[in-house]
Write a protein that holds these residues in place. Structure first.
Motif, PDB file in Angstrom:
ATOM      1  N   ILE A 192      11.635   0.645  -7.642  1.00  0.00           N
ATOM      2  CA  ILE A 192      11.693   0.115  -6.274  1.00  0.00           C
ATOM      3  C   ILE A 192      10.777  -1.104  -6.182  1.00  0.00           C
ATOM      4  O   ILE A 192       9.602  -1.030  -6.543  1.00  0.00           O
ATOM      5  CB  ILE A 192      11.256   1.183  -5.245  1.00  0.00           C
ATOM      6  CG1 ILE A 192      12.131   2.431  -5.362  1.00  0.00           C
ATOM      7  CG2 ILE A 192      11.330   0.618  -3.828  1.00  0.00           C
ATOM      8  CD1 ILE A 192      11.701   3.568  -4.461  1.00  0.00           C
ATOM      9  N   GLU A 193      11.333  -2.205  -5.699  1.00  0.00           N
ATOM     10  CA  GLU A 193      10.571  -3.428  -5.463  1.00  0.00           C
ATOM     11  C   GLU A 193      10.786  -3.841  -4.015  1.00  0.00           C
ATOM     12  O   GLU A 193      11.886  -3.697  -3.479  1.00  0.00           O
ATOM     13  CB  GLU A 193      11.019  -4.553  -6.403  1.00  0.00           C
ATOM     14  CG  GLU A 193      10.814  -4.231  -7.875  1.00  0.00           C
ATOM     15  CD  GLU A 193      11.390  -5.307  -8.786  1.00  0.00           C
ATOM     16  OE1 GLU A 193      12.132  -6.172  -8.258  1.00  0.00           O
ATOM     17  OE2 GLU A 193      11.109  -5.278  -9.996  1.00  0.00           O
ATOM     18  N   SER A 194       9.743  -4.344  -3.387  1.00  0.00           N
ATOM     19  CA  SER A 194       9.876  -4.697  -1.974  1.00  0.00           C
ATOM     20  C   SER A 194       8.862  -5.761  -1.582  1.00  0.00           C
ATOM     21  O   SER A 194       7.795  -5.889  -2.204  1.00  0.00           O
ATOM     22  CB  SER A 194       9.689  -3.452  -1.096  1.00  0.00           C
ATOM     23  OG  SER A 194       9.973  -3.749   0.248  1.00  0.00           O
ATOM     24  N   GLU A 195       9.225  -6.509  -0.546  1.00  0.00           N
ATOM     25  CA  GLU A 195       8.336  -7.508   0.036  1.00  0.00           C
ATOM     26  C   GLU A 195       8.494  -7.451   1.550  1.00  0.00           C
ATOM     27  O   GLU A 195       9.621  -7.492   2.060  1.00  0.00           O
ATOM     28  CB  GLU A 195       8.673  -8.911  -0.483  1.00  0.00           C
ATOM     29  CG  GLU A 195       7.707  -9.977  -0.002  1.00  0.00           C
ATOM     30  CD  GLU A 195       8.012 -11.342  -0.592  1.00  0.00           C
ATOM     31  OE1 GLU A 195       7.483 -12.336  -0.059  1.00  0.00           O
ATOM     32  OE2 GLU A 195       8.792 -11.415  -1.572  1.00  0.00           O
ATOM     33  N   VAL A 196       7.404  -7.322   2.240  1.00  0.00           N
ATOM     34  CA  VAL A 196       7.425  -7.193   3.699  1.00  0.00           C
ATOM     35  C   VAL A 196       8.065  -8.433   4.319  1.00  0.00           C
ATOM     36  O   VAL A 196       7.716  -9.571   3.991  1.00  0.00           O
ATOM     37  CB  VAL A 196       5.999  -6.997   4.251  1.00  0.00           C
ATOM     38  CG1 VAL A 196       6.009  -6.973   5.775  1.00  0.00           C
ATOM     39  CG2 VAL A 196       5.406  -5.704   3.716  1.00  0.00           C
ATOM     40  N   GLY A 197       9.030  -8.188   5.211  1.00  0.00           N
ATOM     41  CA  GLY A 197       9.716  -9.272   5.896  1.00  0.00           C
ATOM     42  C   GLY A 197      10.865  -9.869   5.121  1.00  0.00           C
ATOM     43  O   GLY A 197      11.639 -10.665   5.670  1.00  0.00           O
ATOM     44  N   SER A 238       0.817  -1.214   0.000  1.00  0.00           N
ATOM     45  CA  SER A 238       0.000   0.000   0.000  1.00  0.00           C
ATOM     46  C   SER A 238       0.848   1.261   0.000  1.00  0.00           C
ATOM     47  O   SER A 238       0.389   2.331  -0.404  1.00  0.00           O
ATOM     48  CB  SER A 238      -0.928   0.009   1.219  1.00  0.00           C
ATOM     49  OG  SER A 238      -0.164  -0.058   2.424  1.00  0.00           O
ATOM     50  N   ASP A 239       2.100   1.155   0.461  1.00  0.00           N
ATOM     51  CA  ASP A 239       2.996   2.319   0.525  1.00  0.00           C
ATOM     52  C   ASP A 239       3.970   2.379  -0.639  1.00  0.00           C
ATOM     53  O   ASP A 239       4.583   3.430  -0.880  1.00  0.00           O
ATOM     54  CB  ASP A 239       3.804   2.297   1.828  1.00  0.00           C
ATOM     55  CG  ASP A 239       2.937   2.533   3.051  1.00  0.00           C
ATOM     56  OD1 ASP A 239       1.777   2.933   2.877  1.00  0.00           O
ATOM     57  OD2 ASP A 239       3.420   2.308   4.181  1.00  0.00           O
ATOM     58  N   LEU A 240       4.129   1.269  -1.352  1.00  0.00           N
ATOM     59  CA  LEU A 240       5.200   1.167  -2.339  1.00  0.00           C
ATOM     60  C   LEU A 240       5.091   2.206  -3.447  1.00  0.00           C
ATOM     61  O   LEU A 240       6.103   2.742  -3.893  1.00  0.00           O
ATOM     62  CB  LEU A 240       5.217  -0.243  -2.938  1.00  0.00           C
ATOM     63  CG  LEU A 240       6.450  -0.639  -3.764  1.00  0.00           C
ATOM     64  CD1 LEU A 240       7.719  -0.480  -2.950  1.00  0.00           C
ATOM     65  CD2 LEU A 240       6.321  -2.068  -4.270  1.00  0.00           C
TER      66      LEU A 240
END
Length: 325
Positions: A311-316, A269-271
Protein backbone atom coordinates in the motif's frame (compact mmCIF):
# COMPACT_ATOMS: atom_id res chain seq x y z
CA UNK A 1 3.16 -43.28 47.71
CA UNK A 2 6.51 -42.40 46.13
CA UNK A 3 8.11 -45.56 47.60
CA UNK A 4 5.23 -47.67 46.28
CA UNK A 5 5.71 -46.30 42.77
CA UNK A 6 9.47 -46.86 43.03
CA UNK A 7 8.99 -50.52 44.04
CA UNK A 8 6.53 -51.10 41.20
CA UNK A 9 8.95 -49.47 38.78
CA UNK A 10 11.88 -51.69 39.89
CA UNK A 11 9.96 -54.91 40.62
CA UNK A 12 11.13 -56.52 37.39
CA UNK A 13 14.72 -55.54 38.23
CA UNK A 14 14.45 -57.14 41.71
CA UNK A 15 13.03 -60.35 40.26
CA UNK A 16 15.82 -60.41 37.68
CA UNK A 17 18.47 -59.99 40.39
CA UNK A 18 16.94 -62.83 42.46
CA UNK A 19 16.95 -65.11 39.41
CA UNK A 20 20.56 -64.13 38.69
CA UNK A 21 21.68 -65.01 42.25
CA UNK A 22 19.87 -68.36 42.12
CA UNK A 23 21.48 -69.06 38.75
CA UNK A 24 24.95 -68.37 40.21
CA UNK A 25 24.23 -70.70 43.17
CA UNK A 26 23.06 -73.35 40.72
CA UNK A 27 26.36 -73.06 38.85
CA UNK A 28 28.24 -73.46 42.14
CA UNK A 29 26.18 -76.55 42.96
CA UNK A 30 26.70 -78.14 39.54
CA UNK A 31 30.43 -77.45 39.77
CA UNK A 32 30.70 -79.44 42.97
CA UNK A 33 30.65 -76.71 45.61
CA UNK A 34 28.45 -77.83 48.49
CA UNK A 35 29.54 -75.34 51.19
CA UNK A 36 26.46 -73.68 52.69
CA UNK A 37 28.54 -70.81 54.04
CA UNK A 38 29.53 -69.85 50.48
CA UNK A 39 25.87 -69.80 49.45
CA UNK A 40 24.91 -67.64 52.41
CA UNK A 41 27.84 -65.31 51.76
CA UNK A 42 26.87 -64.96 48.09
CA UNK A 43 23.23 -64.25 48.89
CA UNK A 44 24.18 -61.74 51.61
CA UNK A 45 26.59 -59.81 49.39
CA UNK A 46 24.02 -59.77 46.57
CA UNK A 47 21.27 -58.48 48.87
CA UNK A 48 23.54 -55.77 50.29
CA UNK A 49 24.53 -54.63 46.80
CA UNK A 50 20.94 -54.67 45.52
CA UNK A 51 19.55 -52.83 48.55
CA UNK A 52 22.37 -50.25 48.43
CA UNK A 53 21.84 -49.68 44.71
CA UNK A 54 18.05 -49.33 45.09
CA UNK A 55 18.48 -47.10 48.17
CA UNK A 56 20.73 -44.65 46.35
CA UNK A 57 18.45 -44.78 43.31
CA UNK A 58 15.39 -44.07 45.45
CA UNK A 59 17.14 -41.18 47.18
CA UNK A 60 17.87 -39.58 43.81
CA UNK A 61 14.28 -40.04 42.66
CA UNK A 62 12.47 -39.31 45.93
CA UNK A 63 11.71 -35.63 45.34
CA UNK A 64 10.59 -36.27 41.77
CA UNK A 65 8.37 -39.20 42.79
CA UNK A 66 6.81 -37.16 45.60
CA UNK A 67 6.05 -34.38 43.12
CA UNK A 68 4.28 -36.60 40.60
CA UNK A 69 2.23 -38.36 43.30
CA UNK A 70 0.66 -35.06 44.39
CA UNK A 71 -2.18 -33.69 42.29
CA UNK A 72 -1.21 -30.35 40.71
CA UNK A 73 -3.13 -27.21 41.66
CA UNK A 74 -2.01 -25.14 38.66
CA UNK A 75 -0.20 -25.55 35.35
CA UNK A 76 2.84 -23.82 36.86
CA UNK A 77 3.41 -26.95 38.97
CA UNK A 78 4.78 -28.55 35.80
CA UNK A 79 7.70 -26.10 35.90
CA UNK A 80 9.13 -27.45 39.16
CA UNK A 81 12.60 -28.94 38.95
CA UNK A 82 13.15 -31.88 41.31
CA UNK A 83 14.81 -34.52 39.12
CA UNK A 84 18.40 -35.63 39.75
CA UNK A 85 18.75 -38.48 37.26
CA UNK A 86 19.25 -38.16 33.52
CA UNK A 87 15.99 -39.91 32.71
CA UNK A 88 13.85 -37.75 34.97
CA UNK A 89 15.72 -34.57 33.98
CA UNK A 90 14.80 -35.30 30.36
CA UNK A 91 11.23 -36.01 31.45
CA UNK A 92 11.05 -32.63 33.20
CA UNK A 93 12.55 -30.92 30.15
CA UNK A 94 9.85 -32.55 28.02
CA UNK A 95 7.14 -31.37 30.42
CA UNK A 96 8.52 -27.83 30.41
CA UNK A 97 8.52 -27.75 26.62
CA UNK A 98 5.01 -29.18 26.59
CA UNK A 99 3.94 -26.42 28.97
CA UNK A 100 5.46 -23.80 26.67
CA UNK A 101 3.56 -25.20 23.67
CA UNK A 102 0.39 -25.32 25.73
CA UNK A 103 0.84 -21.69 26.78
CA UNK A 104 1.33 -20.61 23.17
CA UNK A 105 -1.83 -22.43 22.10
CA UNK A 106 -3.84 -20.95 24.96
CA UNK A 107 -2.58 -17.45 24.23
CA UNK A 108 -3.39 -17.87 20.53
CA UNK A 109 -6.89 -19.07 21.36
CA UNK A 110 -7.35 -16.23 23.83
CA UNK A 111 -6.15 -13.67 21.29
CA UNK A 112 -8.49 -15.09 18.64
CA UNK A 113 -11.45 -15.11 21.01
CA UNK A 114 -10.65 -11.60 22.22
CA UNK A 115 -10.40 -10.37 18.64
CA UNK A 116 -13.68 -12.04 17.72
CA UNK A 117 -15.48 -10.54 20.73
CA UNK A 118 -14.06 -7.09 20.14
CA UNK A 119 -14.89 -7.18 16.45
CA UNK A 120 -18.41 -8.45 17.06
CA UNK A 121 -19.12 -5.77 19.66
CA UNK A 122 -17.77 -3.06 17.39
CA UNK A 123 -19.69 -4.41 14.40
CA UNK A 124 -22.98 -4.58 16.33
CA UNK A 125 -22.45 -0.98 17.46
CA UNK A 126 -21.91 0.16 13.87
CA UNK A 127 -24.87 -1.80 12.52
CA UNK A 128 -27.10 0.27 14.80
CA UNK A 129 -26.61 3.23 12.44
CA UNK A 130 -28.18 1.77 9.28
CA UNK A 131 -30.93 0.16 11.36
CA UNK A 132 -31.70 3.51 12.99
CA UNK A 133 -31.77 5.19 9.57
CA UNK A 134 -34.17 2.56 8.25
CA UNK A 135 -36.44 3.11 11.23
CA UNK A 136 -36.46 6.87 10.57
CA UNK A 137 -37.27 6.30 6.92
CA UNK A 138 -40.18 4.05 7.88
CA UNK A 139 -41.50 6.69 10.27
CA UNK A 140 -41.53 9.43 7.64
CA UNK A 141 -44.83 10.27 6.06
CA UNK A 142 -45.25 9.82 2.34
CA UNK A 143 -43.73 7.24 0.00
CA UNK A 144 -40.61 5.38 1.06
CA UNK A 145 -37.43 6.41 -0.74
CA UNK A 146 -36.10 3.15 -2.22
CA UNK A 147 -32.66 4.63 -2.94
CA UNK A 148 -32.08 5.58 0.70
CA UNK A 149 -33.34 2.21 1.88
CA UNK A 150 -31.06 0.41 -0.57
CA UNK A 151 -28.04 2.38 0.61
CA UNK A 152 -28.60 1.28 4.21
CA UNK A 153 -29.27 -2.31 3.15
CA UNK A 154 -25.99 -2.30 1.22
CA UNK A 155 -24.16 -1.08 4.32
CA UNK A 156 -25.65 -3.94 6.33
CA UNK A 157 -24.75 -6.45 3.61
CA UNK A 158 -21.14 -5.26 3.53
CA UNK A 159 -20.97 -5.54 7.30
CA UNK A 160 -22.40 -9.05 7.24
CA UNK A 161 -19.91 -10.08 4.58
CA UNK A 162 -16.99 -8.96 6.76
CA UNK A 163 -18.37 -10.86 9.75
CA UNK A 164 -18.84 -14.01 7.67
CA UNK A 165 -15.36 -13.83 6.16
CA UNK A 166 -13.83 -13.17 9.57
CA UNK A 167 -15.51 -16.33 10.89
CA UNK A 168 -14.40 -18.40 7.88
CA UNK A 169 -10.82 -17.17 8.16
CA UNK A 170 -10.24 -19.47 11.15
CA UNK A 171 -10.79 -22.50 8.87
CA UNK A 172 -9.35 -20.95 5.74
CA UNK A 173 -7.58 -24.07 4.46
CA UNK A 174 -10.81 -26.08 4.51
CA UNK A 175 -12.64 -23.38 2.55
CA UNK A 176 -9.92 -22.58 0.00
CA UNK A 177 -10.10 -23.75 -3.61
CA UNK A 178 -7.25 -22.47 -5.80
CA UNK A 179 -7.90 -22.41 -9.54
CA UNK A 180 -7.06 -20.39 -12.65
CA UNK A 181 -9.08 -17.18 -12.37
CA UNK A 182 -9.68 -14.52 -15.01
CA UNK A 183 -8.54 -11.31 -13.37
CA UNK A 184 -10.74 -9.05 -15.47
CA UNK A 185 -13.86 -11.13 -14.76
CA UNK A 186 -13.23 -10.96 -11.01
CA UNK A 187 -12.63 -7.19 -11.07
CA UNK A 188 -15.69 -6.54 -13.25
CA UNK A 189 -17.93 -8.68 -11.05
CA UNK A 190 -16.67 -6.92 -7.89
CA UNK A 191 -17.27 -3.47 -9.35
CA UNK A 192 -20.76 -4.46 -10.52
CA UNK A 193 -21.61 -5.65 -7.02
CA UNK A 194 -20.65 -2.19 -5.71
CA UNK A 195 -22.11 -0.10 -8.52
CA UNK A 196 -24.64 1.60 -6.24
CA UNK A 197 -21.76 2.68 -4.00
CA UNK A 198 -20.05 4.23 -7.03
CA UNK A 199 -23.24 5.99 -8.11
CA UNK A 200 -24.01 7.30 -4.62
CA UNK A 201 -20.53 8.77 -4.20
CA UNK A 202 -20.32 9.87 -7.84
CA UNK A 203 -17.05 8.04 -8.36
CA UNK A 204 -16.31 6.25 -11.62
CA UNK A 205 -14.26 3.07 -12.17
CA UNK A 206 -11.83 2.70 -15.03
CA UNK A 207 -10.62 -0.83 -15.82
CA UNK A 208 -7.54 -1.60 -17.90
CA UNK A 209 -7.05 -5.36 -17.71
CA UNK A 210 -6.46 -7.73 -20.61
CA UNK A 211 -9.00 -10.53 -20.80
CA UNK A 212 -6.25 -13.13 -21.27
CA UNK A 213 -4.62 -12.48 -17.88
CA UNK A 214 -5.32 -15.32 -15.44
CA UNK A 215 -3.94 -15.92 -11.96
CA UNK A 216 -3.86 -18.87 -9.58
CA UNK A 217 -6.13 -17.91 -6.69
CA UNK A 218 -9.43 -18.58 -4.94
CA UNK A 219 -12.16 -16.60 -6.71
CA UNK A 220 -14.36 -16.13 -3.63
CA UNK A 221 -11.61 -14.92 -1.33
CA UNK A 222 -10.00 -12.83 -4.07
CA UNK A 223 -13.32 -11.12 -4.78
CA UNK A 224 -13.68 -10.27 -1.10
CA UNK A 225 -10.16 -8.78 -1.01
CA UNK A 226 -10.82 -6.69 -4.13
CA UNK A 227 -14.14 -5.62 -2.62
CA UNK A 228 -12.31 -4.20 0.39
CA UNK A 229 -9.89 -2.30 -1.84
CA UNK A 230 -12.65 -0.85 -4.00
CA UNK A 231 -15.09 0.06 -1.22
CA UNK A 232 -12.29 1.78 0.71
CA UNK A 233 -11.25 3.67 -2.42
CA UNK A 234 -14.82 4.88 -2.97
CA UNK A 235 -15.55 5.69 0.70
CA UNK A 236 -12.46 7.84 1.07
CA UNK A 237 -12.95 9.74 -2.17
CA UNK A 238 -15.00 12.66 -0.88
CA UNK A 239 -14.94 14.85 -3.99
CA UNK A 240 -17.37 13.96 -6.79
CA UNK A 241 -16.45 12.99 -10.37
CA UNK A 242 -13.21 11.35 -9.31
CA UNK A 243 -12.00 8.05 -10.74
CA UNK A 244 -10.72 4.73 -9.46
CA UNK A 245 -8.23 3.08 -11.78
CA UNK A 246 -7.91 -0.69 -11.81
CA UNK A 247 -5.20 -2.11 -14.05
CA UNK A 248 -3.07 -5.23 -14.39
CA UNK A 249 0.57 -5.50 -15.39
CA UNK A 250 1.99 -8.76 -16.69
CA UNK A 251 5.73 -9.44 -16.53
CA UNK A 252 7.75 -12.61 -17.03
CA UNK A 253 7.86 -13.47 -13.34
CA UNK A 254 4.58 -12.16 -11.90
CA UNK A 255 1.29 -10.35 -12.39
CA UNK A 256 0.38 -7.16 -10.56
CA UNK A 257 -3.13 -5.85 -9.97
CA UNK A 258 -3.14 -2.14 -9.13
CA UNK A 259 -6.07 -0.26 -7.58
CA UNK A 260 -5.49 3.48 -7.53
CA UNK A 261 -7.87 6.16 -6.28
CA UNK A 262 -7.95 9.95 -6.17
CA UNK A 263 -9.14 10.13 -2.60
CA UNK A 264 -7.91 11.88 0.51
CA UNK A 265 -4.93 9.55 0.98
CA UNK A 266 -3.55 7.97 4.12
CA UNK A 267 -1.29 9.91 6.53
CA UNK A 268 2.25 8.52 6.77
CA UNK A 269 1.77 7.94 10.48
CA UNK A 270 -1.14 5.58 9.71
CA UNK A 271 0.23 3.89 6.60
CA UNK A 272 2.17 1.16 8.40
CA UNK A 273 -0.78 0.35 10.68
CA UNK A 274 -3.79 0.27 8.32
CA UNK A 275 -3.58 -3.53 8.05
CA UNK A 276 -3.63 -4.02 11.83
CA UNK A 277 -6.82 -5.37 13.40
CA UNK A 278 -9.26 -2.66 14.62
CA UNK A 279 -7.04 0.19 13.44
CA UNK A 280 -9.27 2.89 11.98
CA UNK A 281 -6.85 5.78 11.91
CA UNK A 282 -7.53 9.39 11.09
CA UNK A 283 -9.57 8.58 7.97
CA UNK A 284 -11.73 6.03 9.76
CA UNK A 285 -12.75 8.63 12.32
CA UNK A 286 -13.81 10.97 9.52
CA UNK A 287 -16.36 8.54 8.10
CA UNK A 288 -17.41 6.81 11.33
CA UNK A 289 -18.07 3.60 9.39
CA UNK A 290 -14.74 1.85 9.66
CA UNK A 291 -14.45 -1.33 11.72
CA UNK A 292 -10.70 -1.46 11.21
CA UNK A 293 -11.03 -5.04 9.97
CA UNK A 294 -11.35 -4.73 6.18
CA UNK A 295 -7.69 -4.29 5.28
CA UNK A 296 -6.65 -6.57 8.14
CA UNK A 297 -8.71 -9.42 6.71
CA UNK A 298 -7.48 -8.59 3.20
CA UNK A 299 -3.86 -8.84 4.34
CA UNK A 300 -4.47 -12.11 6.19
CA UNK A 301 -6.19 -13.63 3.15
CA UNK A 302 -3.42 -12.45 0.80
CA UNK A 303 -0.79 -14.09 3.02
CA UNK A 304 -2.71 -17.35 3.09
CA UNK A 305 -3.16 -17.28 -0.70
CA UNK A 306 0.50 -16.41 -1.26
CA UNK A 307 -0.20 -12.97 -2.75
CA UNK A 308 1.90 -9.93 -1.84
CA UNK A 309 0.05 -6.81 -0.72
CA UNK A 310 1.64 -3.35 -0.76
CA UNK A 311 0.00 0.00 0.00
CA UNK A 312 1.34 3.41 -1.03
CA UNK A 313 -0.41 6.68 -0.34
CA UNK A 314 -0.02 10.44 -0.31
CA UNK A 315 -2.37 12.77 1.54
CA UNK A 316 -4.49 14.80 -0.87
CA UNK A 317 -3.35 12.77 -3.88
CA UNK A 318 -4.69 9.27 -3.34
CA UNK A 319 -3.85 5.69 -2.46
CA UNK A 320 -2.39 2.91 -4.59
CA UNK A 321 -2.82 -0.74 -3.57
CA UNK A 322 -0.79 -3.34 -5.45
CA UNK A 323 -1.56 -7.04 -5.32
CA UNK A 324 1.25 -9.21 -6.70
CA UNK A 325 0.53 -12.76 -7.85
Amino acid sequence: MGLKIFIKEHLSFIIFEIILVLFILLLFYLDGFRNIDTAIYTISISLILIISFLGVRYFLRQSYLNKITQLPTSMEDALQKNAKTVEYIETERYLHELYRVYQQEVQALYATQNRQDKFLNQWIHQMKTPVAVLELLLQEEGPLDPTSVQEEVDRIKRGLEIVLMNARLEKFEEDMQVEQVSLKDIVTATINENKRLFITNRVFPQIDIDQSIVVASDSKWLKFVLGQFITNAVKYTFEPNKKIYVEAKHTDSHIQLIVQDEGIGIPKSDLTRVTKAFFTGENGRKTGESTGMGLYLAKEICEKLGHELTIESEVGVGTTITLTF
